[in-house]
Structure formats: structure tokens, C-alpha cells
Design a protein around this motif. Sequence first.
Motif, short mmCIF file in Angstrom:
data_model
loop_
_atom_site.label_atom_id
_atom_site.label_comp_id
_atom_site.label_asym_id
_atom_site.label_seq_id
_atom_site.Cartn_x
_atom_site.Cartn_y
_atom_site.Cartn_z
N MET A 256 30.66 29.12 -38.09
CA MET A 256 29.48 28.14 -37.36
C MET A 256 28.21 27.92 -38.55
SD MET A 256 27.39 28.63 -33.83
CE MET A 256 26.55 30.04 -34.43
N SER A 257 27.68 26.87 -38.46
CA SER A 257 26.65 26.82 -39.55
C SER A 257 25.47 26.38 -38.96
CB SER A 257 27.26 25.80 -40.60
OG SER A 257 28.32 26.09 -41.09
N ASP A 258 24.19 26.70 -39.24
CA ASP A 258 22.88 26.24 -38.87
C ASP A 258 21.82 25.76 -39.79
OD1 ASP A 258 20.54 25.78 -37.67
OD2 ASP A 258 20.25 27.41 -36.46
N ALA A 259 22.02 24.63 -40.29
CA ALA A 259 21.22 24.11 -41.67
C ALA A 259 19.78 24.66 -41.46
CB ALA A 259 21.46 22.75 -41.80
N SER A 260 19.18 24.25 -40.36
CA SER A 260 17.83 24.50 -39.84
C SER A 260 17.33 26.25 -40.45
CB SER A 260 17.35 24.33 -38.80
OG SER A 260 18.04 25.25 -37.53
N HIS A 261 18.63 27.05 -40.73
CA HIS A 261 18.10 28.32 -41.03
C HIS A 261 19.04 28.82 -42.25
CE1 HIS A 261 16.93 28.42 -36.51
NE2 HIS A 261 16.04 29.25 -37.08
N ASP A 262 19.10 27.58 -43.03
CA ASP A 262 20.02 27.76 -44.34
C ASP A 262 19.07 28.33 -45.40
OD1 ASP A 262 22.03 27.75 -46.37
OD2 ASP A 262 22.36 25.62 -45.87
N PRO A 263 19.47 29.85 -45.86
CA PRO A 263 18.61 30.42 -46.92
C PRO A 263 18.72 29.71 -48.26
CG PRO A 263 20.25 31.63 -46.38
CD PRO A 263 20.42 30.45 -45.45
N TYR A 264 19.73 28.80 -48.33
CA TYR A 264 20.30 28.13 -49.65
C TYR A 264 18.91 27.74 -50.49
CZ TYR A 264 22.87 25.19 -52.81
OH TYR A 264 23.52 24.61 -53.95
N THR A 265 19.31 28.21 -51.97
CA THR A 265 18.25 27.65 -52.91
C THR A 265 19.02 27.29 -53.78
OG1 THR A 265 16.77 29.25 -52.32
CG2 THR A 265 16.67 28.19 -54.72
N ASP A 266 18.80 25.86 -54.12
CA ASP A 266 19.77 25.00 -55.20
C ASP A 266 19.74 25.53 -56.82
OD1 ASP A 266 21.09 23.18 -56.62
OD2 ASP A 266 20.51 21.54 -55.67
N PRO A 267 20.72 26.17 -57.19
CA PRO A 267 20.51 26.47 -58.78
C PRO A 267 20.39 25.44 -59.60
CG PRO A 267 22.76 26.60 -57.83
CD PRO A 267 22.11 26.24 -56.75
N ASP A 268 20.80 24.46 -59.37
CA ASP A 268 20.82 23.26 -60.34
C ASP A 268 20.16 21.88 -59.44
OD1 ASP A 268 20.80 21.40 -62.35
OD2 ASP A 268 22.68 22.26 -63.02
N PRO A 269 19.04 21.83 -59.30
CA PRO A 269 18.53 20.51 -58.53
C PRO A 269 18.63 19.26 -59.08
CG PRO A 269 16.58 22.03 -58.94
CD PRO A 269 17.82 22.82 -59.35
N GLU A 270 18.64 19.37 -60.35
CA GLU A 270 18.92 18.07 -61.39
C GLU A 270 20.30 17.66 -61.23
OE1 GLU A 270 17.52 18.27 -65.30
OE2 GLU A 270 15.43 18.84 -64.94
N THR B 113 22.10 18.10 -58.80
CA THR B 113 22.43 17.79 -57.38
C THR B 113 21.94 16.32 -56.96
OG1 THR B 113 22.19 20.07 -56.46
CG2 THR B 113 22.26 18.34 -54.90
N ALA B 114 20.76 16.19 -57.76
CA ALA B 114 20.20 14.67 -57.56
C ALA B 114 21.13 13.88 -58.42
CB ALA B 114 18.78 14.80 -58.31
N ARG B 115 21.71 14.12 -59.39
CA ARG B 115 22.62 13.26 -59.98
C ARG B 115 23.86 12.85 -59.13
NH1 ARG B 115 23.62 9.03 -62.61
NH2 ARG B 115 25.44 9.03 -64.55
N LEU B 116 24.44 14.20 -58.40
CA LEU B 116 25.54 13.96 -57.88
C LEU B 116 25.33 12.99 -56.61
CD1 LEU B 116 26.75 17.56 -57.62
CD2 LEU B 116 27.49 15.78 -59.31
N LEU B 117 23.99 13.19 -55.84
CA LEU B 117 23.82 12.35 -54.96
C LEU B 117 23.56 10.71 -55.19
CD1 LEU B 117 22.66 11.97 -52.06
CD2 LEU B 117 20.27 12.15 -52.85
N ALA B 118 22.96 10.69 -56.44
CA ALA B 118 22.90 9.16 -56.79
C ALA B 118 24.05 8.46 -57.18
CB ALA B 118 22.03 9.28 -58.26
N LEU B 119 25.10 9.29 -57.66
CA LEU B 119 26.42 8.73 -58.01
C LEU B 119 27.17 8.60 -56.62
CD1 LEU B 119 27.45 10.96 -60.92
CD2 LEU B 119 27.11 8.72 -60.97
N ALA B 120 27.14 9.45 -55.60
CA ALA B 120 27.90 9.37 -54.51
C ALA B 120 27.06 8.08 -53.45
CB ALA B 120 27.59 10.59 -53.47
#
Length: 277
Positions: free
Chosen positions: A1-15, A17-24
Amino acid sequence: MSDASHDPYTDPDPELTARLLALAVEAAEAAGALLRDGRPQDLAVAATKSSPIDVVTEMDIAAEKQITAFLARHRPDDGILGEEGASTEGTSGVRWVVDPLDGTVNYLYGLPTWAVSIAAQRDGETVVGVVAAPMRRETFRAVRGGGAWAGERRLAVRPSPFLDQALVSTGFNYVTAVRAHQAAVAQRLIPQLRDIRRAGSAAIDLCDVAAGRLDGYYERGLHPWDYAAGDLIAREAGALTGGRPGERPHDGLTVAASPGVFGPLQALLDEYGAWHD
């Protein structure tokens, strides 16, 4: 089970991720335009998969070719997993999970509920999800840890009602024996809910949970390309997602719902055997 509202994830490479989002987003919207504007009047079935009613059209194939060519041009070292056969391992640690046309039967019949779904995974975890629904004029998107959006609107699940006031969507398999059991589960579940909907697109159902248009959604028999993007979008809007209790979504069972609906719904689905044929 996953709960994004309590996800402690810190993006190691936000640049990245932003590029992947733009391409998607670019790939999903371009494929959506191809499907919307290029649909022939005499659209026919090009192939079948799990059964004679589980169909593929020429447009599914054309959309996947367009998406995979676009991604290969911009990210040649990435892996790709596509519904219509695209499969490359890649060497970058990034894998794209692509459903070029989720809701093919709707599309074949001229119904508007269909979408293009693209997720980007990094080291096995989904970090970007995009679902473009051209006939709705909506593109849903999410980044892990960054929320879910449709245009400029940040998405959030509905406040959780009691289960007997919950509107829940589902889907049915194209294999007759599996579908018969799913109908038996739904028959037991309906009296416990406000009502059940069946839209015909898992990706859109998950986004509708995210957008507060449904209180929950469940389905047996999904593949990773069916839910990879929509699952992230739902979680980033505050939904809980999973399979059987303690499991992640998988082909046996995928469940997504607002937090107060998720537990009771998942428990009933487990009791009723929604995870097996």
C-alpha cells in the motif's frame, strides 16, 4: 500500500525528472492528437489478444510507434515497455511504460472515454505519470513527491464518505470465465456502496479518483502499462493504492481510493475473492 501524502521521497535529480515529465506530456498529447484526428471512419480490428473481444486497432499500433520513436529520439538509452509489443531494456536506469490507447473498445465504438498513458520509472520506481484524455480536453500529470495536476488545477481526492455512500468504478476482463467471477464479486459489492461505474479505461478511472470524481476504483487483471501512470497520479492526489492487503497494485488486483474508503473497500474485495478467478 502506498500513501503519497506521507511519502518521504526526495528526488535525487529534479532536473532529470522535469525533463522526463516534459517529454511524457509532449508524447502523450501528440499521440492523443493522432488518435483523435486520425481515426478513420472505417476503423477495424487489426488483431486480438487474450480473447476475440480483446482487440487492437491499427491506431493503437500507430500511436505506440509514434510514442516510442519520439522517446528513442530524445532518450536513446532508456528502456521502454509498451502494450503493443515495444520492449527494450535500456542502460540509463530509466524505463518508459506506455499504453498508447487505454480504452481501445471505447475508441473502436466511438465512445469518448479513452486515453494515452505514459509513465517514467527510475530504478524501478515510477517518478512521472501522464494521462492524456483528448476527448475530455484534459491532461493529467504527476511527479513523485510533487503532487498531481490537470492543467493549472492541483488534484485532490474527495473527502471520504462512509463506504455505503461511496461511488466506485471497476472494469471487467475480456476472458469470459474471469469476467463471470468479476460480475459475481460486483454483485456482492453493489449493496455495500452508493453505486458502481464502469467507464472502460483504467487510466481514466485512476485519474477520476485523483480528481475527486470517484471515491474508489478496483480491477483485476491489469498490466503495468494500464496503471503505472494513473497509480502515481492517484497517490499524488492523496489516494491510497494497493492490491491485496499489504501489497502494491499488480495484475491480481489494483485498488485506489480516498483514505477513508480504501481500507473498507480493500477488505471487502479480499473477502469476496476479487484477486483470483
